[in-house]
Scaffold this motif. Structure first.
Motif, PDB file in Angstrom:
ATOM      1  N   GLY A   1     -30.345 -36.159 -20.299  1.00  0.00           N
ATOM      2  CA  GLY A   1     -29.321 -36.717 -19.414  1.00  0.00           C
ATOM      3  C   GLY A   1     -29.891 -37.101 -18.056  1.00  0.00           C
ATOM      4  N   ARG A   2     -30.753 -36.241 -17.540  1.00  0.00           N
ATOM      5  CA  ARG A   2     -31.335 -36.477 -16.213  1.00  0.00           C
ATOM      6  C   ARG A   2     -32.270 -37.698 -16.235  1.00  0.00           C
ATOM      7  NH1 ARG A   2     -30.310 -36.728 -11.319  1.00  0.00           N
ATOM      8  NH2 ARG A   2     -31.874 -36.021  -9.844  1.00  0.00           N
TER       9      ARG A   2
ATOM     10  N   LYS B   1     -31.848 -40.426 -17.811  1.00  0.00           N
ATOM     11  CA  LYS B   1     -30.991 -41.604 -17.625  1.00  0.00           C
ATOM     12  C   LYS B   1     -30.576 -41.771 -16.170  1.00  0.00           C
ATOM     13  CE  LYS B   1     -29.714 -44.261 -21.058  1.00  0.00           C
ATOM     14  NZ  LYS B   1     -29.093 -43.953 -22.330  1.00  0.00           N
ATOM     15  N   GLU B   2     -30.301 -40.635 -15.515  1.00  0.00           N
ATOM     16  CA  GLU B   2     -29.852 -40.698 -14.118  1.00  0.00           C
ATOM     17  C   GLU B   2     -30.976 -41.130 -13.187  1.00  0.00           C
ATOM     18  OE1 GLU B   2     -26.690 -36.988 -14.631  1.00  0.00           O
ATOM     19  OE2 GLU B   2     -28.493 -36.724 -13.417  1.00  0.00           O
TER      20      GLU B   2
ATOM     21  N   ARG C   1     -34.468 -46.054 -12.800  1.00  0.00           N
ATOM     22  CA  ARG C   1     -33.816 -47.157 -12.080  1.00  0.00           C
ATOM     23  C   ARG C   1     -33.895 -48.427 -12.901  1.00  0.00           C
ATOM     24  NH1 ARG C   1     -35.494 -45.792  -5.923  1.00  0.00           N
ATOM     25  NH2 ARG C   1     -34.503 -43.767  -5.927  1.00  0.00           N
TER      26      ARG C   1
END
Ligand code: SF4
Length: 290
Positions: A181-182, A184-185, A188
């Motif tokens: 998940g991280r 994807k965050e 950029r």
């Protein structure tokens, strides 16, 4: 289950000569992958960086475990890029052993490898299948994703209930989900995230679907599900042979959950036809079972 033997008419021997000639490791050989004749025969392989000794000892994995004797080879990224060019790869998959002995868990070496590949082959897409970067997760993700690999892969491997017993106390089901998940965050750019599940370790079918649900909730785009094969009598025994109809059912469940690509079948491995997995996810072609 039947697999092909290497044949003289395929590219198997050419690929082997190139890889061995450059002193590179592949997960195909280190893990005794059953697909090696097919994949190498097609001219593809999955590179394993950071040496041949893993600091973990997962109960299903054949890769040699122990204390690595050498720091990362600074020239390995260049040799790998050169080999990928000679093989004519358009999608390069890079994985590694776990290196808990290194301050950055090997993230810098991943970054150097992606840089070398993109410098040598500007059109290539790069897929990294990373360890969990124990203790430096956030920083390691930033280092790797700064080089813009097209696919970020981290295998969750098994269901929540079996995770600790199969992967040891250092690994964590929750952390694997967090990492995906991280990624994807932090990225950029529109990175594809990917993960894989091994079936036949003692899980129930509904637990596989629960893991698919967890992966989807973490934003994962691509998933693979394949049959566990016990690599030696010292490894975890095979709990069951998953029927092809069950693999089809997993695929349907994955489709319903909205994954861009679900490769599900007895011989599917994380890097099996990885170029096609990526293409399926990007073009919306959908799920595939083998
Ligand atoms: S499935 Fe992956 S690990 Fe196995 S031979 Fe193919 S590329 Fe190598």
């Amino acid at each position: 289950m039947k697999v092909r033997a290497p044949s003289a008419g395929s590219r198997y021997f050419e690929v082997r000569a190139l890889i061995h000639g450059q002193g590179l490791h592949t997960i195909c050989e280190e893990a005794h992958c059953p697909n090696i004749a097919e994949c190498w025969g097609r001219g593809t392989a999955t590179f394993q960086i950071l040496g041949d000794t893993c600091t973990r000892a997962c109960r299903y994995c054949f890769v040699h475990s122990g204390r690595p004797e050498h720091p990362p080879d600074p020239l390995e990224p260049l040799r790998l890029a050169q080999t990928a060019a000679q093989m004519g790869l358009r999608h390069v998959v890079v994985t590694s052993v776990d290196r808990d002995d290194l301050p950055d868990s090997g993230a810098g070496h991943y970054a150097a490898t992606i840089r070398a590949l993109k410098a040598k082959l500007p059109e290539v897409s790069v897929e990294v299948l990373t360890p969990d970067f124990l203790g430096c997760e956030e920083e390691a993700l930033r280092i790797v994703l700064a080089e813009r690999p097209e696919v970020f892969n981290h295998n969750i491997e098994t269901v929540r209930r079996l995770h600790r017993s199969m992967r040891g106390a250092k690994a964590s089901y929750e952390k694997a989900l967090w990492l995906l998940g991280r990624a994807k965050e932090i990225a950029r750019y529109p990175v594809l995230t990917k993960s894989g599940i091994i079936a036949g370790l003692g899980e129930r079918n509904e637990e596989v679907v629960a893991t698919l649900r967890d992966l989807r909730a973490a934003g994962v785009d691509v998933v693979t599900i394949g049959q566990y094969l016990q690599p030696s009598p010292k490894h975890a025994p095979i709990d069951r042979w998953v029927h092809p109809d069950e693999f089809r059912w997993f695929r349907e469940q994955g489709e319903a959950l909205g994954f861009g690509s679900v490769f599900s079948g007895p011989l599917v491995r994380s890097s099996y036809r990885a170029d096609e997995q990526r293409h399926a996810a990007e073009t919306g072609r959908g799920a595939v079972a083998y």
